[in-house]
Each structure stands twice: as C-alpha cells, then as structure tokens.
Write an enzyme that holds these catalytic residues in place. Structure first.
Site, PDB file in Angstrom:
ATOM      1  N   ASP A  54      24.068  39.936  -9.267  1.00  0.00           N
ATOM      2  CA  ASP A  54      23.864  41.335  -9.656  1.00  0.00           C
ATOM      3  C   ASP A  54      23.127  42.010  -8.502  1.00  0.00           C
ATOM      4  OD1 ASP A  54      22.759  43.741 -10.651  1.00  0.00           O
ATOM      5  OD2 ASP A  54      22.609  42.960 -12.693  1.00  0.00           O
ATOM      6  N   TYR A  80      17.592  41.482 -15.718  1.00  0.00           N
ATOM      7  CA  TYR A  80      17.679  42.675 -16.544  1.00  0.00           C
ATOM      8  C   TYR A  80      17.694  42.268 -18.028  1.00  0.00           C
ATOM      9  CZ  TYR A  80      19.471  46.988 -18.462  1.00  0.00           C
ATOM     10  OH  TYR A  80      19.629  48.113 -19.209  1.00  0.00           O
ATOM     11  N   ARG A 132      43.594  53.459 -19.648  1.00  0.00           N
ATOM     12  CA  ARG A 132      42.760  52.254 -19.783  1.00  0.00           C
ATOM     13  C   ARG A 132      43.196  51.232 -18.740  1.00  0.00           C
ATOM     14  NH1 ARG A 132      44.446  48.777 -23.041  1.00  0.00           N
ATOM     15  NH2 ARG A 132      44.744  50.152 -24.826  1.00  0.00           N
ATOM     16  N   LYS A 146      22.523  53.190 -11.514  1.00  0.00           N
ATOM     17  CA  LYS A 146      21.272  53.235 -10.766  1.00  0.00           C
ATOM     18  C   LYS A 146      21.501  53.889  -9.398  1.00  0.00           C
ATOM     19  CE  LYS A 146      20.161  51.147 -14.518  1.00  0.00           C
ATOM     20  NZ  LYS A 146      20.106  49.716 -14.686  1.00  0.00           N
TER      21      LYS A 146
HETATM   22  C1  LIG Z   1      20.603  48.760 -15.604  1.00  0.00           C
HETATM   23  C2  LIG Z   1      20.953  47.403 -15.159  1.00  0.00           C
HETATM   24  C3  LIG Z   1      22.022  46.708 -15.734  1.00  0.00           C
HETATM   25  C4  LIG Z   1      22.830  47.269 -16.889  1.00  0.00           C
HETATM   26  O1  LIG Z   1      23.563  48.386 -16.511  1.00  0.00           O
HETATM   27  P1  LIG Z   1      23.906  49.611 -17.503  1.00  0.00           P
HETATM   28  O2  LIG Z   1      24.627  50.547 -16.606  1.00  0.00           O
HETATM   29  O3  LIG Z   1      22.617  50.138 -18.041  1.00  0.00           O
HETATM   30  O4  LIG Z   1      24.762  49.037 -18.587  1.00  0.00           O
HETATM   31  C5  LIG Z   1      22.323  45.459 -15.225  1.00  0.00           C
HETATM   32  N1  LIG Z   1      21.615  44.905 -14.222  1.00  0.00           N
HETATM   33  C6  LIG Z   1      20.571  45.538 -13.670  1.00  0.00           C
HETATM   34  C7  LIG Z   1      19.817  44.879 -12.562  1.00  0.00           C
HETATM   35  C8  LIG Z   1      20.205  46.804 -14.108  1.00  0.00           C
HETATM   36  O5  LIG Z   1      19.154  47.419 -13.554  1.00  0.00           O
END
Ligand SMILES: *Cc1c(COP(=O)(O)O)cnc(C)c1O
Length: 386
Positions: free
Chosen positions: A172, A100, A48, A197
């Site tokens: 982000d 998101y 961890r 993604k």
């Molecule tokens: C999918 C997504 C998240 C969250 O990520 P997870 O891996 O699903 O927890 C955050 N920000 C954006 C822009 C996303 O597309």
C-alpha cells in the site's frame, strides 16, 4: 519517449482527448455505449466494465508507478477488497503490524469469515517476516511508512524473502505516492493506493487504485473488478487526473513542511516521542532514504504527559481535526478513537498506538503558521494542577 515523473504527471496516461484535441480528458458521463450491430462495439460496452475517463486515470496511475496495468476503484477499500478476492478459503496473509484501520477491519471482519486468515508481524524486522511465512501464506501485505506509526519496511528485502518462498508482495503506497516511492521497481507484485489522499490531493474525492505488471494476475483482477463492481465513477476519475497534475509541486512542499515541523517538534519540549522517517534519529531513516525520494508528510507524536490531548485538539485553529490525510490542508487525528478504532485495544497497545498518539497530515500552508498553531494549542492544553 521516456519522461521524468514531473512530466508524466502532466502528460502520462492518455494525455487529453484524441478526438477533439481537448487538453483535458473528457468526462464520459455515460453508463452504456451504442453498438453498431450484434457483437460490434467500438471498444466500450458498459461503464462498469470500461469507461474512457476511468481508463485514462488507470493508465496515468500505472505510468506513474512504472507498472503495465492499472485499475481504478470507488475507494481504497474497494481496491483492497478486489485484491483480497484473489485469495481462497484456507489462504493466509502476513500483514504489517500497523496498517490502515480499514484494512485491518476488512481482513478481520469480512475476509476472515470466508476463511482467509492473517498474521500480524512487524514487517520492518525481516526475520519476523521470514518466520511468519508458512505453507498456507499466499502473500505479504505491507504499508511503508505504515499507518499511524510510520514504521518503515525494506520493500526490496521483503520482496526477496516473499519471492524466495513463492509468495506475492502487496504494498500500500498511499502515504508516499509514486512521486516519492515506486514499489514495483523494488520488487513488489501489486501496489495499492487510496487515491482519496495525496493523488486526489484536495480532500474532495474518494478513490482507489491497483497497479501491477503480471499479465495473468492483471487479467484476474480485471475480471474481479468487473464482477465485484466497485469501480471509480467518470467524474471522480477526472478529479483524480486533475489532482495528479500538481502532485509533484504539492509533494515537494508537503515534505519540506513536514521536515521543518518534525525537527521543531523534536526540540520543542512538548512531546515525548516523534515518529517521522525523515528524522536522522528515526529507526527507519536509512531504509527510507534508500528506497524513497523523500520521507512523506505524515508525522505522529505523543504529547508530554503534562498536556491534555483533548484540549490540544480543541485549541487548534488552522490545523483541522478530521479523518483522512494527504490534502492540501493540514489535518490532525486521534488514531485510537478515529482511524484505528476498528483495531482491538489490546492489539493497539501492543503495537504502540497509545491513547495519547496524535497523527498529523502536514499540508502545504506556510510552515511557520502551522508551527505557531501547534505551539499555541499545546501551551494552552496544560492539564489542571500541572
Ligand atoms: C485511507 C487509506 C486507505 C483506504 O482508502 P479509502 O479511499 O478511504 O477507502 C487504505 N490505505 C491507507 C494507507 C489509507 O490511508
């Protein structure tokens, strides 16, 4: 030696295994490590706290973002949770008005309960960001292009505004990846990714990353990463490293396909609105061109009212109706009932996430095939009596 990003994707981070010369980073599938004597370890104690495969993924993503420190998490939301844990009761965040859905949910239903509040503003309008920053605000939180309306925020300008008032800027960067946009170089303090993604890129792993340059902030985040414990597993770290090797070639094709599809949609007569910052007609076009090396491959659109979007989704053959984005396969979703269902209907309506909005994650298939699929799906979805 400074490498260009296409080389960094392959040779950034730790680049293989120093012990054996293996060209791939080994999967250190272990929870703990032998200690030679009390207080004597070889740099690793418990997975961890630290794991060599995860450390390799963290270093790689940090190198790509041109940041000093990288941290890997079990999901994008675990990364966001850890970053938000920097704040305290009474602190406030200024947040982009389309983000998101899960980010909205954790702010609204989790951190809100601990007295950490947020104000939603259109961060593409600098005067609104400026006006929203009061004494309680600790950070501005931006997605650019934002999800799902692809609204572009001028990162450099928002960073200047936030810094002038002594606030942090968190970006982000999931939609563009460091291949197309590097927010730290534009003045952001913390970059967040859902590695689920484009970084992973093959719809086979859930992961998240945080990248930054400030040592003090990084120490606090390392502490929180270990204390909260939402870390990325060794195997999943390996999958992300493997995915990143082809990020450049994938993104080039993603962006090329998206450009073709956006242009086609615009002149198709099938849609009443197309959102894509790569289109000259898009309000974000100039800023996008200035701050990124491409417009990404997310397109949102609204079908003309003579078509039934439910039928449209059912008719698609190649393009898959599913949550998520950024994989090699094209995915389509309905933000109002899927990715953004956590946002109350009145807020959705206010920001433009209408019930007819369709979000397309353009994959790397043949663009002509994708256009043919969209075409047949729309043509066979005419509403009764139209
Ligand atoms: C999918 C997504 C998240 C969250 O990520 P997870 O891996 O699903 O927890 C955050 N920000 C954006 C822009 C996303 O597309």
């Amino acid at each position: 030696m400074g490498m260009k990003i296409d080389s960094l994707l392959i040779h950034g981070g730790t680049d293989g295994d120093v012990t054996t010369g293996a060209v791939n980073v080994p999967v250190y599938q272990t929870s703990t490590y032998r200690q030679d004597g009390l207080g004597e370890n070889r740099g690793w104690e418990y997975s961890r706290t630290g794991n060599p495969t995860r450390a390799a993924a963290e270093k790689l993503v940090a190198d790509l973002e041109q940041g000093k420190y990288g941290l890997a998490f079990a999901s994008g939301l675990a990364a966001i949770n850890t970053v938000l844990s920097l704040f305290e009761t009474g602190d406030k965040l200024v947040v982009s008005d389309n983000i998101y859905g899960g980010t909205f949910r954790i702010l609204d239903n989790v951190f809100n309960r601990f007295g950490i509040t947020y104000t939603i503003v259109d961060t593409s309008d600098l005067s609104k960001v400026e006006a929203a920053i009061d004494d309680d605000v600790r950070a501005v939180y931006v997605e650019s292009p934002a999800n799902p309306l692809l609204t572009v925020t001028d990162i450099e300008k928002v960073a200047e505004t936030a810094h002038r008032k002594g606030k942090l800027l968190i970006v982000d960067n999931t939609f563009l990846t460091p291949y197309l946009q590097r927010p730290l170089t534009l003045g952001a303090d913390i970059v967040i990714h859902s590695g689920t993604k484009y970084l992973g890129g093959h719809s086979d792993v859930i992961s998240g990353f945080v990248i930054l340059n400030d040592k003090e902030l990084a120490d606090r985040l390392y502490y929180l990463q270990n204390a909260i414990g939402g870390v990325l597993a060794p195997w999943d770290s390996y999958l992300v490293i493997r995915g990143i090797k082809t990020l450049g070639v994938r993104m080039d094709r993603h962006v090329e396909n998206a450009g073709r599809i956006a242009e086609w949609l615009l002149q198709s007569g099938y849609v009443s609105r197309v959102y894509y910052p790569g289109l000259k007609s898009d309000p974000g076009y100039e800023v996008q061109k200035k701050q990124a090396d491409g417009a990404g491959a997310m397109i949102s659109f609204v079908l003309d009212e003579k078509y039934d979007h439910r039928k449209f989704f059912r008719n698609l053959r190649i393009i898959t109706l599913a949550e998520s984005l950024g994989g090699v396969e094209s995915l389509v979703c309905h933000p109002a009932s899927m990715t953004h269902a956590a946002i109350p209907p009145e807020i959705r309506k206010e920001v433009g996430i209408v019930d007819e909005l369709i979000r397309l994650s353009v994959g790397i298939e043949d663009a002509g095939d994708l256009i043919d699929d969209l075409k047949q799906a729309v043509e066979n979805s005419v509403k009764e009596g139209k």
